[in-house]
Design a protein around this motif. Structure first.
Motif, PDB file in Angstrom:
ATOM      1  N   THR A  65       0.817  -1.208   0.000  1.00  0.00           N
ATOM      2  CA  THR A  65       0.000   0.000   0.000  1.00  0.00           C
ATOM      3  C   THR A  65       0.855   1.264   0.000  1.00  0.00           C
ATOM      4  OG1 THR A  65      -0.104   0.153   2.425  1.00  0.00           O
ATOM      5  CG2 THR A  65      -1.794  -1.179   1.338  1.00  0.00           C
ATOM      6  N   VAL A  66       0.228   2.370  -0.369  1.00  0.00           N
ATOM      7  CA  VAL A  66       0.747   3.710  -0.086  1.00  0.00           C
ATOM      8  C   VAL A  66      -0.380   4.483   0.597  1.00  0.00           C
ATOM      9  CG1 VAL A  66       2.408   3.776  -1.983  1.00  0.00           C
ATOM     10  CG2 VAL A  66       0.073   4.600  -2.360  1.00  0.00           C
ATOM     11  N   VAL A  67      -0.012   5.519   1.322  1.00  0.00           N
ATOM     12  CA  VAL A  67      -0.972   6.272   2.132  1.00  0.00           C
ATOM     13  C   VAL A  67      -1.310   7.594   1.440  1.00  0.00           C
ATOM     14  CG1 VAL A  67      -1.278   7.471   4.338  1.00  0.00           C
ATOM     15  CG2 VAL A  67      -0.201   5.215   4.278  1.00  0.00           C
ATOM     16  N   PHE A  68      -2.569   8.018   1.573  1.00  0.00           N
ATOM     17  CA  PHE A  68      -2.959   9.352   1.137  1.00  0.00           C
ATOM     18  C   PHE A  68      -3.971   9.916   2.133  1.00  0.00           C
ATOM     19  CE2 PHE A  68      -6.143   6.609  -0.719  1.00  0.00           C
ATOM     20  CZ  PHE A  68      -7.329   7.340  -0.725  1.00  0.00           C
ATOM     21  N   GLY A  69      -4.248  11.207   2.036  1.00  0.00           N
ATOM     22  CA  GLY A  69      -5.195  11.857   2.934  1.00  0.00           C
ATOM     23  C   GLY A  69      -5.139  13.355   2.746  1.00  0.00           C
ATOM     24  N   ALA A  70      -5.823  14.069   3.616  1.00  0.00           N
ATOM     25  CA  ALA A  70      -5.882  15.531   3.527  1.00  0.00           C
ATOM     26  C   ALA A  70      -5.577  16.147   4.883  1.00  0.00           C
ATOM     27  CB  ALA A  70      -7.258  15.988   3.043  1.00  0.00           C
ATOM     28  N   SER A 110      -7.921  -2.200 -12.589  1.00  0.00           N
ATOM     29  CA  SER A 110      -7.945  -3.534 -11.984  1.00  0.00           C
ATOM     30  C   SER A 110      -6.739  -3.792 -11.083  1.00  0.00           C
ATOM     31  CB  SER A 110      -7.977  -4.603 -13.078  1.00  0.00           C
ATOM     32  OG  SER A 110      -6.829  -4.495 -13.931  1.00  0.00           O
ATOM     33  N   ALA A 111      -5.726  -2.933 -11.156  1.00  0.00           N
ATOM     34  CA  ALA A 111      -4.477  -3.177 -10.431  1.00  0.00           C
ATOM     35  C   ALA A 111      -4.394  -2.440  -9.099  1.00  0.00           C
ATOM     36  CB  ALA A 111      -3.284  -2.790 -11.304  1.00  0.00           C
ATOM     37  N   TYR A 112      -5.456  -1.722  -8.707  1.00  0.00           N
ATOM     38  CA  TYR A 112      -5.415  -1.003  -7.435  1.00  0.00           C
ATOM     39  C   TYR A 112      -6.833  -0.784  -6.915  1.00  0.00           C
ATOM     40  CZ  TYR A 112      -6.971   3.130  -9.984  1.00  0.00           C
ATOM     41  OH  TYR A 112      -7.698   4.002 -10.752  1.00  0.00           O
ATOM     42  N   THR A 113      -6.931  -0.543  -5.623  1.00  0.00           N
ATOM     43  CA  THR A 113      -8.190  -0.122  -4.997  1.00  0.00           C
ATOM     44  C   THR A 113      -7.876   0.958  -3.966  1.00  0.00           C
ATOM     45  OG1 THR A 113      -8.028  -1.886  -3.335  1.00  0.00           O
ATOM     46  CG2 THR A 113      -9.379  -2.335  -5.291  1.00  0.00           C
ATOM     47  N   LEU A 114      -8.782   1.924  -3.831  1.00  0.00           N
ATOM     48  CA  LEU A 114      -8.673   2.943  -2.789  1.00  0.00           C
ATOM     49  C   LEU A 114      -9.489   2.498  -1.581  1.00  0.00           C
ATOM     50  CD1 LEU A 114      -9.123   6.280  -4.799  1.00  0.00           C
ATOM     51  CD2 LEU A 114      -7.063   4.892  -4.503  1.00  0.00           C
ATOM     52  N   SER A 115      -8.924   2.613  -0.405  1.00  0.00           N
ATOM     53  CA  SER A 115      -9.655   2.207   0.797  1.00  0.00           C
ATOM     54  C   SER A 115     -10.894   3.063   1.013  1.00  0.00           C
ATOM     55  CB  SER A 115      -8.750   2.266   2.034  1.00  0.00           C
ATOM     56  OG  SER A 115      -8.307   3.591   2.273  1.00  0.00           O
ATOM     57  N   ALA A 116     -10.901   4.289   0.493  1.00  0.00           N
ATOM     58  CA  ALA A 116     -12.064   5.182   0.559  1.00  0.00           C
ATOM     59  C   ALA A 116     -11.854   6.303  -0.435  1.00  0.00           C
ATOM     60  CB  ALA A 116     -12.253   5.739   1.962  1.00  0.00           C
ATOM     61  N   THR A 117     -12.956   6.879  -0.908  1.00  0.00           N
ATOM     62  CA  THR A 117     -12.875   8.041  -1.797  1.00  0.00           C
ATOM     63  C   THR A 117     -13.421   9.302  -1.133  1.00  0.00           C
ATOM     64  OG1 THR A 117     -14.994   7.436  -2.795  1.00  0.00           O
ATOM     65  CG2 THR A 117     -12.992   6.659  -3.897  1.00  0.00           C
ATOM     66  N   SER A 118     -13.857   9.181   0.107  1.00  0.00           N
ATOM     67  CA  SER A 118     -14.304  10.359   0.852  1.00  0.00           C
ATOM     68  C   SER A 118     -13.941  10.179   2.327  1.00  0.00           C
ATOM     69  CB  SER A 118     -15.811  10.572   0.704  1.00  0.00           C
ATOM     70  OG  SER A 118     -16.533   9.470   1.228  1.00  0.00           O
ATOM     71  N   ASN A 134      -4.282   0.164  -2.287  1.00  0.00           N
ATOM     72  CA  ASN A 134      -3.803  -1.214  -2.276  1.00  0.00           C
ATOM     73  C   ASN A 134      -3.486  -1.632  -3.705  1.00  0.00           C
ATOM     74  OD1 ASN A 134      -4.417  -2.268   0.652  1.00  0.00           O
ATOM     75  ND2 ASN A 134      -6.199  -1.076   0.013  1.00  0.00           N
ATOM     76  N   PHE A 135      -2.292  -2.198  -3.929  1.00  0.00           N
ATOM     77  CA  PHE A 135      -1.847  -2.551  -5.269  1.00  0.00           C
ATOM     78  C   PHE A 135      -1.872  -4.063  -5.487  1.00  0.00           C
ATOM     79  CE2 PHE A 135       0.265   1.491  -4.333  1.00  0.00           C
ATOM     80  CZ  PHE A 135      -0.140   2.228  -5.437  1.00  0.00           C
ATOM     81  N   LYS A 136      -2.132  -4.441  -6.722  1.00  0.00           N
ATOM     82  CA  LYS A 136      -2.162  -5.844  -7.119  1.00  0.00           C
ATOM     83  C   LYS A 136      -1.027  -6.094  -8.100  1.00  0.00           C
ATOM     84  CE  LYS A 136      -5.320  -9.397  -8.861  1.00  0.00           C
ATOM     85  NZ  LYS A 136      -6.676  -9.665  -9.416  1.00  0.00           N
ATOM     86  N   ALA A 142      -3.509  -7.727 -12.659  1.00  0.00           N
ATOM     87  CA  ALA A 142      -2.370  -7.104 -11.974  1.00  0.00           C
ATOM     88  C   ALA A 142      -1.594  -6.200 -12.921  1.00  0.00           C
ATOM     89  CB  ALA A 142      -1.452  -8.173 -11.410  1.00  0.00           C
ATOM     90  N   MET A 143      -0.828  -5.293 -12.348  1.00  0.00           N
ATOM     91  CA  MET A 143       0.073  -4.475 -13.154  1.00  0.00           C
ATOM     92  C   MET A 143       1.170  -5.343 -13.742  1.00  0.00           C
ATOM     93  SD  MET A 143       2.279  -2.475 -10.211  1.00  0.00           S
ATOM     94  CE  MET A 143       0.822  -1.913  -9.368  1.00  0.00           C
ATOM     95  N   ASN A 144       1.722  -4.918 -14.858  1.00  0.00           N
ATOM     96  CA  ASN A 144       2.829  -5.639 -15.476  1.00  0.00           C
ATOM     97  C   ASN A 144       4.120  -5.360 -14.724  1.00  0.00           C
ATOM     98  OD1 ASN A 144       1.221  -6.713 -17.566  1.00  0.00           O
ATOM     99  ND2 ASN A 144       1.515  -4.885 -18.812  1.00  0.00           N
ATOM    100  N   ALA A 145       4.883  -6.405 -14.491  1.00  0.00           N
ATOM    101  CA  ALA A 145       6.187  -6.212 -13.863  1.00  0.00           C
ATOM    102  C   ALA A 145       7.084  -5.380 -14.770  1.00  0.00           C
ATOM    103  CB  ALA A 145       6.836  -7.570 -13.589  1.00  0.00           C
ATOM    104  N   PHE A 146       7.933  -4.585 -14.149  1.00  0.00           N
ATOM    105  CA  PHE A 146       8.936  -3.737 -14.804  1.00  0.00           C
ATOM    106  C   PHE A 146       8.347  -2.512 -15.512  1.00  0.00           C
ATOM    107  CE2 PHE A 146      10.779  -8.040 -14.830  1.00  0.00           C
ATOM    108  CZ  PHE A 146      11.921  -7.815 -14.091  1.00  0.00           C
TER     109      PHE A 146
END
Length: 328
Positions: A65-70, A110-118, A134-136, A142-146
């Motif tokens: 994962t990576v984190v985002f927010g405001a 298809s390669a990612y999901t956001l835990s929330a959009t608001s 969250n990444f797949k 899934a995303m392509n390697a490289f």
């Protein structure tokens, strides 16, 4: 002299009186109205230092994962909840690439999901709770390697002004596999079905021929022809793996000596039927006797039964040789 000193004292006292009068009257100066809301805004703190670059692992069942927010910026704390929303804005990818001379790809949905959009910045607080992407990296969608992707996440709010310079965070993500997770295939069904040339006699009865690149003996080797005429590059071997496999890369073991001719630039082609071939490009090997395992990025996870390696150039010679060749 006394008269001059008296004048100096008078001028000094006059200056003090004038200054006192000036400062005493400054409360009467009209200043422009400065609404407090002009200094209050929301923003994405993850973008403060520019794009967020993350290398991901190619692993099953691994949460990455990576984190985002405001955050809330300005005077004091909000006196009510501040609603905020987030959206992926892929229309920004092309403009980013143009401005920064990059060639990042749009990350497939298809390669990612956001835990929330608001979310909300709660009353009396300065930030939303941490949200996650969250990444797949394996499996369907899934995303392509490289491949390096760009994911722009943009902030909006109906209650508070959004700081334009920190409205969007650009996430630069690449999935990189680990060679340790990809052992060489069992070669019991491998066969050489074609080759450019071989040295059938000059290297002795148990050396020189193409089959010695698959015999499991590190001291034997395939050598391109040099007796009765030297074969010029390119030199190639075509291998049937005996069944369809998911291909990732190759392992090369050079001839175990200091002889010139170790492969340098190597090209790869794959096929499922030995008729239709796809070219997956070239890479350069090191001039070493050690085993070299290398991914072919464009061929990663491709289905193949046959592979063809072509040695376009060798170190220090027009001939080439190879002790062992593996696929994984």
């Amino acid at each position: 002299m006394i008269i001059h000193r008296k004048y100096k004292v008078l001028f000094f006292l006059f200056g003090l009186i004038s200054s006192a009068f000036w400062y005493g009257c400054k409360d009467n100066v009209d200043l422009p109205d400065q609404p407090l809301e002009n200094y209050i805004n929301v923003y994405m703190p993850q973008g403060v230092n520019g794009p967020v670059t993350t290398n991901l692992k190619v692993k099953d069942n691994l949460v990455q994962t990576v984190v985002f927010g405001a955050d809330y910026g300005g005077y004091g704390y909000p006196d009510a909840d501040v609603p905020v929303s987030f959206a992926v804005d892929n229309a920004l990818v092309a403009a980013y690439n143009t401005a920064n001379k990059t060639n990042y790809q749009v990350l497939p949905a298809s390669a990612y999901t956001l835990s929330a959009t608001s979310s909300v910045i709660p009353k009396g607080k300065l930030a939303t709770e941490p949200l996650k992407v969250n990444f797949k990296t394996t499996g369907t969608g899934a995303m392509n390697a490289f491949t390096t992707y760009l994911l722009p996440i943009t902030l909006s709010s109906t209650g508070v002004k959004v700081r334009e310079a920190l409205k969007t965070v650009y996430y630069v993500v690449t999935a990189l596999p680990d060679l340790a997770d990809y052992p060489n295939f069992d070669r019991s069904k491998f066969n050489i079905v074609d080759f450019s040339s071989q040295e059938a006699n000059g290297e002795g009865p148990n050396n020189g021929r193409a089959v010695f690149a698959l015999d499991g003996v590190n001291t034997t080797f395939w050598h391109s022809q040099w007796q009765n005429g030297t074969a010029s590059p390119p030199h190639f071997l075509t291998i049937d793996m005996g069944e369809i496999k998911t291909f990732h890369g190759l392992s090369f073991l050079a001839r175990q000596g200091n002889d010139n001719g170790k492969p340098n630039e190597v090209n790869l082609k794959l096929s499922t039927d030995n008729v239709t071939w796809t070219d997956y490009g070239t890479l350069n090997l090191a001039n070493t006797q050690a085993l070299q395992s290398v991914f072919f990025p464009s061929a990663f996870n491709k289905q193949a039964r046959y592979f063809k390696i072509t040695v376009n150039s060798s170190y220090g010679s027009n001939v080439t040789h190879l002790a062992e060749l593996y696929a994984f």
